[in-house]
Design a protein around this motif. Structure first.
Motif, mmCIF file in Angstrom:
data_model
loop_
_atom_site.group_PDB
_atom_site.id
_atom_site.type_symbol
_atom_site.label_atom_id
_atom_site.label_comp_id
_atom_site.label_asym_id
_atom_site.label_seq_id
_atom_site.Cartn_x
_atom_site.Cartn_y
_atom_site.Cartn_z
ATOM 1 N N LEU A 256 0.747 -1.486 0.309
ATOM 2 C CA LEU A 256 0.365 0.383 -0.423
ATOM 3 C C LEU A 256 0.883 1.353 0.051
ATOM 4 O O LEU A 256 0.256 2.878 -0.645
ATOM 5 C CB LEU A 256 -1.209 0.066 1.082
ATOM 6 N N GLU A 257 1.793 1.484 0.522
ATOM 7 C CA GLU A 257 2.753 2.053 1.358
ATOM 8 C C GLU A 257 3.835 2.600 -0.779
ATOM 9 O O GLU A 257 3.364 3.699 -0.963
ATOM 10 C CB GLU A 257 3.702 2.201 1.478
ATOM 11 N N ASP A 258 3.937 1.534 -1.081
ATOM 12 C CA ASP A 258 4.728 1.324 -1.953
ATOM 13 C C ASP A 258 3.214 2.073 -3.872
ATOM 14 O O ASP A 258 3.818 2.996 -4.667
ATOM 15 C CB ASP A 258 4.744 0.268 -3.141
ATOM 16 N N GLY A 259 2.010 1.777 -3.305
ATOM 17 C CA GLY A 259 1.273 2.192 -4.623
ATOM 18 C C GLY A 259 1.163 3.221 -3.976
ATOM 19 O O GLY A 259 0.602 4.181 -4.916
ATOM 20 N N ASN A 343 -11.034 -6.421 9.514
ATOM 21 C CA ASN A 343 -11.495 -6.047 8.373
ATOM 22 C C ASN A 343 -10.866 -5.112 7.765
ATOM 23 O O ASN A 343 -11.235 -4.587 6.388
ATOM 24 C CB ASN A 343 -12.939 -5.519 9.381
ATOM 25 N N HIS A 344 -9.956 -4.138 8.587
ATOM 26 C CA HIS A 344 -9.220 -3.406 7.793
ATOM 27 C C HIS A 344 -8.339 -4.149 7.206
ATOM 28 O O HIS A 344 -7.763 -2.909 6.363
ATOM 29 C CB HIS A 344 -8.499 -2.491 9.237
ATOM 30 N N LEU A 345 -7.463 -4.895 7.510
ATOM 31 C CA LEU A 345 -7.058 -5.225 6.072
ATOM 32 C C LEU A 345 -7.551 -6.079 5.037
ATOM 33 O O LEU A 345 -6.200 -5.233 4.288
ATOM 34 C CB LEU A 345 -6.030 -6.565 7.478
ATOM 35 N N ASN A 346 -8.829 -6.311 4.781
ATOM 36 C CA ASN A 346 -9.563 -7.014 3.847
ATOM 37 C C ASN A 346 -9.530 -5.744 2.890
ATOM 38 O O ASN A 346 -9.577 -5.660 1.861
ATOM 39 C CB ASN A 346 -10.465 -7.684 4.453
ATOM 40 N N ASP A 347 -9.920 -3.967 4.033
ATOM 41 C CA ASP A 347 -10.100 -2.995 3.228
ATOM 42 C C ASP A 347 -8.559 -2.477 2.886
ATOM 43 O O ASP A 347 -8.416 -2.110 0.993
ATOM 44 C CB ASP A 347 -10.539 -2.366 4.136
ATOM 45 N N ILE A 348 -7.447 -2.957 2.799
ATOM 46 C CA ILE A 348 -6.673 -3.243 2.895
ATOM 47 C C ILE A 348 -6.777 -3.935 1.411
ATOM 48 O O ILE A 348 -6.212 -3.618 -0.002
ATOM 49 C CB ILE A 348 -5.424 -2.678 3.006
ATOM 50 N N LYS A 349 -6.518 -4.740 1.150
ATOM 51 C CA LYS A 349 -6.333 -6.026 0.311
ATOM 52 C C LYS A 349 -7.150 -5.836 -1.071
ATOM 53 O O LYS A 349 -6.569 -5.945 -2.238
ATOM 54 C CB LYS A 349 -6.575 -7.335 0.874
ATOM 55 N N GLU A 350 -8.558 -5.740 -0.807
ATOM 56 C CA GLU A 350 -9.424 -5.238 -1.857
ATOM 57 C C GLU A 350 -9.031 -3.324 -2.668
ATOM 58 O O GLU A 350 -8.973 -3.721 -3.674
ATOM 59 C CB GLU A 350 -10.509 -5.175 -1.265
ATOM 60 N N ASP A 354 -7.329 -3.142 -6.482
ATOM 61 C CA ASP A 354 -7.813 -2.199 -7.709
ATOM 62 C C ASP A 354 -6.858 -1.374 -8.039
ATOM 63 O O ASP A 354 -6.625 -1.422 -8.772
ATOM 64 C CB ASP A 354 -9.233 -1.416 -7.667
ATOM 65 N N LYS A 355 -6.015 -1.384 -7.382
ATOM 66 C CA LYS A 355 -5.526 0.212 -7.905
ATOM 67 C C LYS A 355 -3.815 -0.049 -8.189
ATOM 68 O O LYS A 355 -3.344 0.575 -8.397
ATOM 69 C CB LYS A 355 -5.901 1.160 -6.290
ATOM 70 N N ILE A 356 -3.658 -1.475 -7.566
ATOM 71 C CA ILE A 356 -1.530 -1.554 -7.229
ATOM 72 C C ILE A 356 -2.085 -2.722 -8.226
ATOM 73 O O ILE A 356 -1.201 -2.751 -8.620
ATOM 74 C CB ILE A 356 -1.399 -2.067 -5.647
ATOM 75 N N TYR A 357 -2.331 -4.078 -7.820
ATOM 76 C CA TYR A 357 -2.612 -4.985 -8.596
ATOM 77 C C TYR A 357 -2.636 -5.256 -9.708
ATOM 78 O O TYR A 357 -2.480 -6.002 -10.622
ATOM 79 C CB TYR A 357 -2.072 -6.278 -7.578
ATOM 80 N N VAL A 362 1.345 -2.944 -14.250
ATOM 81 C CA VAL A 362 1.853 -4.211 -13.547
ATOM 82 C C VAL A 362 0.933 -5.524 -14.800
ATOM 83 O O VAL A 362 2.084 -6.423 -14.497
ATOM 84 C CB VAL A 362 1.285 -4.619 -12.063
ATOM 85 N N LEU A 363 0.411 -5.047 -14.894
ATOM 86 C CA LEU A 363 -1.055 -6.375 -15.884
ATOM 87 C C LEU A 363 0.265 -6.234 -17.593
ATOM 88 O O LEU A 363 0.532 -7.365 -17.730
ATOM 89 C CB LEU A 363 -2.071 -5.958 -16.413
ATOM 90 N N TYR A 364 1.007 -5.232 -17.779
ATOM 91 C CA TYR A 364 0.986 -5.039 -19.285
ATOM 92 C C TYR A 364 2.224 -6.053 -19.199
ATOM 93 O O TYR A 364 3.071 -7.318 -19.653
ATOM 94 C CB TYR A 364 1.816 -3.807 -19.859
#
Length: 446
Positions: A256-259, A343-350, A354-357, A362-364
């Motif tokens: 998240l920090e890197d994002g 719950n907060h960790l899951n929010d970060i994961k979601e 969407d925004k990082i992974y 990244v996808l290219y």
């Protein structure tokens, strides 16, 4: 599985895989020596050019696999030391210091990604996909349990090969690490060929060794006294839960920090996601120190540090609460699943999904990884399997480019392992360069 309990006297074994006799005197503990062996291995050094989240990132701030592994190791040392103090007090152990638990976990964490192929987890998928498709013809003569090692290519199992076979003295146990560190490294103590595994059990959702390494892992498990589930799997070493937690903590918070640093996520959203983990839910007063920071980058770094500290304490509490079941091999969740911050960790994961992974860059590059690794295997596999007289002139040339370490397979299964050992050990940049040169897209200079 019998209602038995693992013993720390065995779990902390200082004996080394395929190393006989006493070790030379050293002020370092055996586990510190393991840490140093991993640091100075070429496989660990190559992690500096292997994908963490942002493949081949031009920004010099974001993490590579190398910096990620070092950070995970730091968190793992804290977790191990805290749990060591708890275990020593609870079990009345007199000849071990808490720091030794920390050293074991730190070494295991340092190596936790050492078997990952180029291009991150998509690299694992790329290798599996090639063998399931174009390369499937090369698996036809293999036993099913051998085929599964390639059809389900797994970086964790490859890491065990690196540590126990490929690095250092290949014919004498690789880096010859202690059984304790190898056990703590092994998150998934089962083989690929097991149809009845349960993905809901954290120790079974992936596999941790290939068929060729079964006897070596069996020796590690027996020396440590790991509880055997059946002919295919064992219960985890208790400290493997801490290694996993250290990785979970780091990638959830630090990705998240890197994002944020790359502009994928706004400061406002990053702060909103990290604040509850750093300061607790419903607490508006974040402290004087935080309020004095004016720079957004430094604010995120402060939140990251506070969040990691709280998650370490939380993981320790979960381990302590489930200690008896962990020691009996009955605990089958990751520690962070029981976190009060889940719950907060899951929010970060979601949000990260969407925004990082899923960001275009990244996808290219991950998609290109399928082309690169598949293209490499297409050239390398025919150059390694079979006998010399049946190879084409082009295959013989390719074989000459492959280090001899990977050309010594005595049968097709071992020859295919040589191919995946070679390709998975490449850095991102070297994989691209080798692919371009084999394809004639680029020629070496000088």
């Amino acid at each position: 599985m019998k209602d038995e309990k693992m013993e720390w006297g065995k779990l902390l074994s200082r004996e080394r895989l395929e190393r006989k006799g006493t070790q030379p005197k050293d002020v370092r503990s055996e586990y510190q020596r393991d840490y140093d062996r991993i640091v100075y291995s070429s496989a660990f050094r190559r992690l500096q050019d292997k994908t963490q989240v942002f493949p081949l990132a031009e920004n010099d701030y974001v993490r590579t696999r190398l910096t990620h592994s070092i950070e995970v190791s730091s968190v793992g040392r804290s977790l191990g030391t805290l749990i060591g103090d708890f275990v020593i007090t609870k079990e009345g152990i007199e000849d071990v210091h808490p720091q030794e638990f920390g050293n074991i976990v730190a070494a295991a964490c340092l190596a936790h990604d050492i078997g990952n192929p180029p291009f991150g987890h998509s690299g694992e998928e790329a290798i599996s996909s090639w063998f399931a498709g174009q390369g499937n013809e090369y698996l036809r003569d293999l036993q099913q349990e051998e085929q599964d090692d390639f059809l389900k290519f797994e970086g964790n199992a490859q890491g065990f090969r690196v540590l126990s076979r490929l690095q250092g003295a290949v014919d004498r146990g690789g880096l010859q690490l202690t059984y304790a560190v190898l056990g703590a490294y092994s998150k998934y103590p089962r083989c690929a060929y097991w149809s009845e595994f349960d993905k809901k059990k954290v120790s079974e959702k992936k596999f941790g060794f290939v068929k060729a390494d079964f006897e070596r892992f069996k020796e590690v498990a027996n020396r440590l006294g790991l509880i055997r589930k059946n002919d295919f799997a064992w219960a985890r070493h208790p400290l493997a839960f801490l290694m996993e937690a250290a990785d979970d903590i780091c990638y959830r918070i630090i990705d998240l920090e890197d994002g944020h640093r790359l502009g994928r996520i706004s400061f406002e959203k990053t702060e909103a996601l990290l604040r509850p983990v750093a300061f607790g839910s419903g607490q508006n007063n974040s402290g004087k120190s935080y309020s004095l920071i004016n720079d957004e980058k430094n604010k995120v770094e402060y939140l990251r540090a506070k969040a990691i500290g709280n998650l370490i304490s939380d993981a320790v509490s979960t381990f302590q609460a489930n200690y008896e079941n962990i020691m009996k091999g009955k605990f089958e969740d990751d520690l962070m699943y029981h976190s009060k911050y889940i719950n907060h960790l899951n929010d970060i994961k979601e949000r990260s999904k969407d925004k990082i992974y899923a960001s275009p860059n990244v996808l290219y590059i991950e998609a290109a990884g399928f082309e690169v690794l598949g293209g490499l295997l297409e050239k390398i596999v025919p150059a390694l399997i079979g006998v010399e007289e049946n190879r084409t002139a082009a295959e013989k040339k390719v074989r000459q480019l492959i280090p001899q370490q990977f050309t010594k397979g005595k049968n097709k299964y071992e020859q295919l392992l040589g191919a995946t050992d070679f390709v998975s050990g490449m850095t991102d940049s070297y994989a691209v360069t080798f692919y371009r040169r084999l394809r004639g897209i680029e020629l070496p200079r000088g």
